[in-house]
Enzyme design. Structure first.
Site, short mmCIF file in Angstrom:
data_model
loop_
_atom_site.label_atom_id
_atom_site.label_comp_id
_atom_site.label_asym_id
_atom_site.label_seq_id
_atom_site.Cartn_x
_atom_site.Cartn_y
_atom_site.Cartn_z
N GLY A 162 31.79 44.90 35.94
CA GLY A 162 31.30 43.76 36.69
C GLY A 162 30.01 44.13 37.39
O GLY A 162 29.78 45.30 37.68
N GLU B 152 33.13 35.36 37.41
CA GLU B 152 32.79 36.07 36.19
C GLU B 152 32.67 37.57 36.43
O GLU B 152 31.69 38.20 36.10
CB GLU B 152 31.50 35.53 35.58
N ASP B 153 33.70 38.14 37.05
CA ASP B 153 33.80 39.58 37.23
C ASP B 153 32.78 40.18 38.18
O ASP B 153 32.63 41.40 38.21
CB ASP B 153 33.68 40.31 35.88
N ALA B 154 32.05 39.34 38.91
CA ALA B 154 31.10 39.94 39.85
C ALA B 154 31.87 40.56 41.01
O ALA B 154 32.98 40.15 41.34
CB ALA B 154 30.14 38.88 40.35
N ARG C 30 43.17 39.97 31.21
CA ARG C 30 42.91 41.32 30.73
C ARG C 30 44.17 42.17 30.66
O ARG C 30 44.23 43.14 29.91
CB ARG C 30 41.90 42.04 31.64
#
Lengths: 1123, 349
Positions: A895, A745-747, A927
């Site tokens: 993120g 999740e974009d971390a 994206r």
């Protein structure tokens, strides 16, 4: 000759250089300063001239005349009549005072029989816009600016009011004095005109009801049939009415019912019509003082209120009648052809209102109020018996400057623009200038707010208009409710100011425009003629409009007419529109004639050599400004290759269609559009350097990055706005790969060694203010020294940071609950005390409240006219990135940090390079931020050959070139590296895309958000735990969570959560009457026999009592639970 | 499949890492017991191992060392690398006592900058400072003082604009740090042996009137705690590249092939048909450019020798790179003996 024509047009080398030249002349916030300058130098004088003479009804001999008004240079009133003129904006910021200049007037008035002239009377103080012509920073060199403690890169264009920087946002409005044909909710075509003059702002509507047309206006009780209006305006002949509207059959048929109605009403003459209208005029609109007949009233309303902007001289209504006819014609035509309906959202129909216009509205109102009060005062004096000693001095009224000062200052500082005369009541006109980053500051100066309601769910005003091209940034708009309503100017947009109409009118008449007074009514609609409009007013008729257009443009290009006057034909309307009004958006274009751009490479070379300026291009007729309406009459080529024989203009540079914020994005034309919009919002939250004077500022909140870097991949816009000098981010080596699972999740996974070495390290500055007041009874606040421990003679822990003077020492560390200023306040402040009597003091210390300690950066002691003394402390925290801090690249890819990994666990490349950031590849496919990939390759190549690369929109360095550079330096063409795992020591199975990407650290950090509590404070009223992190609140078990527990059946847990751990309360209940008792006694039954003590939520008890106070008795019936 | 072919295939998997156009195959080692059922291939034999291990020093400078480590598993090479990065101790500034700092750089940032300065002092001569210990002793602390005041240069020419000419001491460098011996340190270490490694690191910039008055304590620490204690700028290895030409490449293709690799990797025999040969695969940087040429990509095999590590160590200067490696090996050995003791201890109890 022939071959010459067909030869391709040569590219103009580096024509983008016109852009810095343009920005040199116009600057990014020139629209604000231009507008303010116009107001302060011209507008304010016009207002005063229009209301220059004041007479008095009771004293006919009296008059007062304003001879002149001026706004001076900024000064500060230090009290005791001392005015300091050497103040700087920065001093005002620090001392919480207003940066303002005196407004002085020269007046002439009669005193008895004598004529008195009084010069240089100060009537108030005008807040001064920074970098405007009245500002001390005007035309200063960078070194002079530095001497004044001001950042040379600061755009200016804002005000400093009571120490805060306030921006008057650009307001978007529908253009005034223009006919707008529109469809209402029921699908009926109507037409409206917003008339706006100095005296009045009215709206006149033309509506259709059951095939008939009516004029709708607020001053009428009901709608008036149009034909009646015509007759009242003196056009009594019905044939003439029809001729004015147009001779087409379609129009005649549409008008028949209208004529019919007029006949039914038995109105044939002007007098009958006026009488009819007179009956419909609203009571409230009538003036009470002078008794006028209904007919006179009607005539007056027609003259001054209906279409107020159309002039009526000597009761000659012909122009106005023509105007009404034209409105009618537009509506009838639009009924048959939807293409004739005007688009309200079309940028050409919009006007942007700037600080100067808003201030002039406010000032005019204040000035009129001031004069009205003056007249009232004189009249009161004249009515009063002559016994009063001493002659009345008008100057008394001029002594108090607070009326103007307060009016202006309160409006700017609160943002509420209330002008009763125009029924204007706008909130949020001004905003505090966001100094979060340099970009957020610039972004705010170009922001446009719309008057549209945010709650309305209409797509029209929010959607992207094709006419916005080049004028407003297509990317920069917030998400959510204000989406599309708040817009931003593009890089080259200019907003016009008001220009004098007189010379244009004369010019038009000289160029063959004929006044309509001289024309027969059928000429109006003749197919040979075009109507000529100037700022919404009919100027006349022209035959052969092309000649007018050509000559007009020639004269403008020759510099004989102001460059911002636009002329454009509308062939559907058969009109020529000339505009010179304020608030039009326009931008410069290169003129193309006969397929040949007027600017060539040689000119550009001269420009770079400093032999030419942008204005030279303008005056030599090579470049001209086009507003939105004139753009419609032009064929504009974006590139030289698109030029053909019909082309009239050439774009200077296509990337200028983006605004300041979108200009930071590298390769934005390769990104999915919403990503650019996200980045526009995030760029404003990025930490970095704010201004060159950032270390001198004492802001409420300031974020600084310790080692901010200029981006490897930059754009032309970045260079133009000096982002490289005040950057907000760092070039991080990013590896796009999966690592550990803490990157979902974009971390992001960060390298610990990078953090150790200073990556993402930031400083957070906060200020703390302390005001020392003196009171009316002669007492004043004191600052006491630190209190010492009785035994050790050491300061108490709470007083440890204090210096001997009772204020925290710079450099000292302060922790939660420690004192910053040991202030004490007298216990008695209202009753008078003699000076030498010692009074008691109560401690009111300023304490430091934050979970993490801070350091005192600096302490400022100062005073301002209102408070006697202010102490400002600047507190500083240094933070290194931690898990949960937010980062973002320049492509809307935000993120949080999910894991910090030691360097030895990070993968490393053949050359020992190991990434600063590991990013999960899943961030890409959905994206579609291809620009980020390009930035990475470009940045990598740039690092290798030591050159910055360009990612300018619609251009920029070619990726293939960057890839070739990579190969030359032994890297893979695609930018993918062979990496070895730092954990196993073996090679990774995939080649990893790795390279430098510019990363921004955003202001959202966990330490500011992290919150948990076990026990803590409760609210006073309900005795429930408080809410919110700032109040150390509890974590709420909400309705949905409660529902879960109910569904699960955990009743004891519910009881514990909702009552015992919250607001449990022991209460005595009388089972006899069912009311609450007290101390085992029921006051209602006067007995204690049936009292039972039960537990209930305090909120429940409160509810019962509140109900009782409303005459509702809640009675409790108690039973044993086992019964 | 023929047994011979299978065997050679397994041998290749065991000995080589293959670089394909879009992926790397055979990255994992199979050199461990029972990697292949029934095969004794991976069984550990100390004699065989010692015979295979080889260390060749390729180049050695004070701060840089390149050596080949051959015949060991990736795990061992990687341990060495990880220890070099994170576990070989050095001295670095840990505590900064700010008596006065009127410069622009904030105290914390200045302290952070100072911390990253490499200090020339042999960490082996020092002890770790105990966590409860506030004041340092001669055994565990090196102390520096930095006292600089910037002043106007009265002898500067009137038309000067450069700050370097206008002011004195406007730049603070590491050479301005003065070693303050603690206890008997002055007798133990000769003058100049304890100092920052580089004298010309810019610490701060001052304007006239600004003062910097600091005391700094260096302590011994390891890179895992903070990167400033890491003795190396970086330490890394790569596997020895191997380029195999499966078919003879001649003529223009040979020149093209040469272009695809770093200089010196491919040589061309200048006879009548210009045949390409692999001159020095070691120089290849893995650009894999050859795979972009359709006519070449099937004629070349790129691979790496699994147990040949080209190690490069770049010291920050506190200790010579070669010493660092031996220190790292000591740490590794200590770990092994610790583990062994622990195991034996566990067995006993």
């Amino acid at each position: 000759m022939d071959s010459n024509l067909s030869a391709p047009i040569k590219d103009i080398k580096e024509k983008w250089k016109l852009l810095p030249a343009f920005l040199m002349v116009k600057g990014l916030v020139k629209q604000h300063t231009d507008s303010f300058n116009y107001f302060v130098n011209v507008g304010i004088k016009n207002i005063v001239r229009a209301n220059s003479t004041i007479t008095c009804e009771t004293d006919r001999k009296f008059y007062l005349k304003y001879l002149d008004i001026r706004v001076g240079k900024p000064e500060l009133e230090e009290g005791f009549g001392i005015n300091r003129t050497d103040i700087t904006p920065h001093e005002c910021r620090l001392r919480d005072v207003t940066y303002a200049a005196p407004i002085t007037v020269d007046i002439e008035y009669t005193e008895g029989q004598q004529r008195v002239v009084n010069n240089n009377l100060v009537i108030g103080r005008m807040p001064i816009m920074l970098k405007s012509s009245k500002c001390v920073l005007f035309n200063k060199t960078p070194s002079q600016m530095a001497k004044l403690n001001e950042c040379p890169l600061d755009p200016g264009g804002y005000f400093i009011v009571r120490g805060t920087e306030k921006v008057i946002l650009i307001q978007e409005q529908l253009s005034k004095n223009r006919i707008i044909v529109d469809v209402d909710r029921k699908g009926i075509v109507g037409c409206s005109v917003q008339s706006s003059t100095h005296e009045k702002k009215v709206k006149t509507n033309l509506v259709m009801k059951k095939t008939r047309f009516y004029l709708k206006q607020n001053s009428f009780n009901e709608d008036i049939p149009v034909v009646v209006i015509f007759k009242a305006m003196g056009v009594q002949c019905e044939q003439e009415i029809l001729q004015m509207i147009g001779g087409e059959e379609m129009i005649a048929t549409a008008m028949i019912p209208c004529f019919e109605e007029c006949h039914q009403l038995q109105i044939f003459t002007k007098d009958q019509a006026l009488k009819f209208i007179g009956q419909k005029v609203k009571r409230s609109m009538r003036s009470e003082k002078t008794k006028k007949s209904r007919m006179e009233e009607a005539r007056e309303v027609l003259q001054s209120t209906i279409l107020a902007h159309v002039p009526v001289e000597n009761w000659n209504f012909q122009l106005k009648a023509c105007y009404v006819a034209l409105m009618l014609r537009r509506v009838i035509l639009a009924r048959n052809d939807a293409a004739d309906i005007d688009d309200r959202d079309y940028v050409g129909n919009k006007r942007l209102e700037l600080a100067g216009q808003l201030l002039s509205l406010l000032f005019e109102d204040l000035f009129k109020k001031f004069n009205a009060e003056l007249v009232e005062m004189i009249e009161k004096k004249n009515k009063a018996p002559k016994s009063r000693a001493g002659p009345f001095d008008i100057k008394n009224k001029f002594k108090s400057t607070s009326q103007f000062t307060n009016g202006l200052v309160t409006a700017i500082s609160s943002g509420n623009w209330i002008i009763k005369r125009f029924k204007m009541d706008r909130a949020g006109v001004t905003q505090v200038l966001s100094r979060l980053s340099y970009i957020s500051c610039l972004g705010m100066m170009t922001r446009i707010s719309s008057q549209f309601e945010k709650t309305r769910k209409v797509s029209g005003p929010r959607s992207l208009q094709p006419s916005q091209w080049g004028m407003l940034c297509p990317s920069d708009t917030p998400e959510g409710e204000a989406c599309g309503l708040v817009k931003n100017l593009a890089l080259m947009t200019h907003i016009t100011t008001d220009l004098d109409e007189g010379p244009i009118i004369r010019l038009c008449y000289n160029l063959g425009v004929e006044e309509i007074f001289l024309m027969g009514s059928e000429q109006l609609t003749s197919s040979l003629n075009y109507l000529v409009f100037l700022n919404g007013n009919i100027l006349g008729i022209i035959r052969g409009f092309r000649r007018l257009l050509q000559t007009f443009k020639k004269l403008r290009r020759a510099g004989l007419i102001n460059e911002f006057i636009s002329i454009s034909p509308n062939h559907a309307h058969r009109c020529i529109y000339i505009s010179s009004d304020a608030g039009r958006v326009c931008r410069p274009y290169i003129i193309v004639e006969n397929g040949e751009p007027k600017v060539n490479s040689e000119h550009i070379e001269n420009l770079s050599a400093g032999l030419r300026t942008f204005d030279d291009f303008l005056y030599d007729g090579m470049v001209e400004y086009l507003d939105c309406n004139e753009e419609n009459d032009a064929l504009i080529a974006v590139y030289e290759k698109d030029i053909n024989m019909n082309t009239t203009h050439l774009e200077i540079e296509p990337f200028t269609l983006l605004g300041v914020c979108a200009g930071l994005i590298p390769y934005p034309h390769h990104n999915q559009s919403p990503r650019n919009t996200y980045q526009c919002a995030m760029g404003k939250q990025a930490m970095g350097s704010i201004a060159y004077n950032q270390r001198n500022r004492i802001d409420t909140l300031m974020y600084n990055l310790v080692y901010a870097q200029a981006p490897m991949v930059k754009s032309k816009t970045i260079e133009l706005i000096n982002f490289e000098k005040l950057p907000a981010g760092q070039n991080a080596t990013v590896a796009v790969m999966s690592y550990s699972g803490y990157d979902i999740e974009d971390a992001l996974v960060l390298n610990k060694a990078s953090l150790d070495r200073g990556f993402g390290r930031c400083l957070v500055y906060r200020n703390q203010k302390c005001i020392l007041k003196s009171y009316n009874n002669g007492t004043f606040d004191k600052v006491m020294g630190p209190m010492l421990d009785a035994d050790t003679r050491e300061p108490l822990w709470r007083h440890q940071a204090l210096d001997a003077d009772g204020i925290a020492t710079p450099g000292e560390k302060v922790e939660n609950k420690q004192l910053l200023v040991n202030k004490a306040m007298p216990t008695v402040t209202n009753t008078l005390q003699t000076r030498n009597e010692s009074c008691d003091y109560r401690e009111v210390p300023i304490t430091y409240k934050a979970p993490l300690p801070s350091y005192i950066e600096k302490v400022m002691l100062s005073g301002n006219p209102e408070e006697s003394c202010i102490i400002k402390l600047l507190l500083r925290q240094t933070r290194r990135p931690e898990i949960g801090d937010k980062f973002s690249s320049r492509h809307g890819q935000k993120g949080v940090c999910g894991l910090i990994v030691p360097q030895e666990d990070m993968p490393f490349s053949e050359r020992g390079i190991c990434p600063d950031i590991i990013m999960n590849p899943h961030g890409y496919p959905s994206r579609m931020t291809v620009g980020k990939l390009m930035e990475c390759i470009g940045g990598k190549a740039g690092v290798m050959d030591g050159k910055f690369r360009y990612g300018t929109a619609f251009g920029g360095s070619k990726v293939a070139d960057a890839s070739e550079t990579l190969v030359k330096h032994g890297f893979n063409y695609l930018g993918k590296d062979y990496l070895t795992s730092g954990v196993t020591g073996e090679a990774l199975n995939a080649y990893i895309f790795m390279g430098p990407i510019y990363y921004q650290k955003l202001k959202h950090m966990v330490v500011d958000k992290m919150h948990a509590r076990s026990k803590g404070p409760r609210a006073v009223l309900t005795r429930q735990p408080t809410e919110g992190r700032s109040r150390d609140g509890g974590l709420r078990l909400g309705e949905m969570e409660r529902d879960c527990l109910i569904g699960y059946g955990a009743s004891m847990l519910l009881l514990e959560r909702l009552m015992i751990s919250s607001d449990s309360f022991q209460v005595d209940v009388c089972n006899g009457c069912g009311l609450l008792g007290y101390s085992s006694w029921c006051n209602y039954c006067k007995s204690s026999s049936q009292i039972a003590s039960i537990k209930m939520p305090y909120a429940c008890k409160l509810l019962f009592q509140e109900l009782q106070s409303m005459n509702i008795i809640p009675r409790l019936t108690l039973k044993r639970y086992n019964q | 499949m023929e047994p011979v072919k299978l065997k050679s295939c397994l041998k290749r998997i065991k000995e080589r890492v293959d670089l394909k156009e879009h992926q790397i195959i055979n990255t994992n080692t199979t050199d461990f017991p029972n990697a292949y059922t029934g095969s004794t291939d991976g069984d550990f034999d100390i004699n065989k191992f010692t015979k295979g291990v080889r260390v060749d020093i390729i180049s050695e400078k004070e701060d840089e060392l390149e050596f080949d480590l051959v015949g060991v598993d990736a795990a061992i090479a990687n341990s060495l690398r990880r220890i070099l990065l994170a576990e070989v101790p050095t001295m670095a500034i840990e505590k900064v006592y700010v008596y006065n700092n009127t410069s622009l750089i904030q105290d914390e940032v200045l302290a952070h900058r100072l911390g990253l300065i490499p200090i020339k002092a042999d960490p082996r001569m020092f002890e770790y400072r105990q966590p409860d210990q506030e004041e340092g002793s001669a055994e565990d602390t090196i102390s520096f003082a930095l006292k600089v005041k910037c002043t106007h240069n009265s002898s500067a020419p009137a038309d000067a604009t450069q700050p370097d000419i206008l002011y004195k001491h406007n730049n603070v460098y590491t050479r301005d740090m003065v070693w303050v011996p603690v206890g008997n340190q002055a007798d133990l270490y000769p003058e100049g042996s304890v100092a920052p490694v580089h004298p010309d690191i810019l610490i701060n910039k001052l304007k006239p009137g600004q003062i910097l008055d600091l005391r700094m304590d260096c302590v011994k620490g390891i890179g895992r705690d903070h990167a400033k204690f890491s003795p190396v700028a970086t330490a890394h290895y790569r596997l020895l590249p191997e380029i195999t030409l499966t078919q003879p490449i001649t003529g223009t293709d040979a020149h093209k092939l040469k272009e695809c690799f770093s200089d010196g990797v491919i040589g061309i025999r200048t006879n009548d048909n210009d045949e390409a040969y692999v001159a020095n695969a070691r120089l290849d940087t893995c650009s894999r450019e050859v795979f972009r040429h359709d006519n070449l990509k099937d004629k070349v095999l790129l691979s790496r020798v699994r147990d040949h590590f080209i190690f490069s160590v770049e010291s920050t200067g506190a200790l010579p790179a070669a010493t660092l490696v031996s220190e790292a090996l000591k740490v590794l050995m200590k770990k092994c003996t610790d583990l062994r003791e622990k195991l034996e201890h566990d067995e006993d109890s």
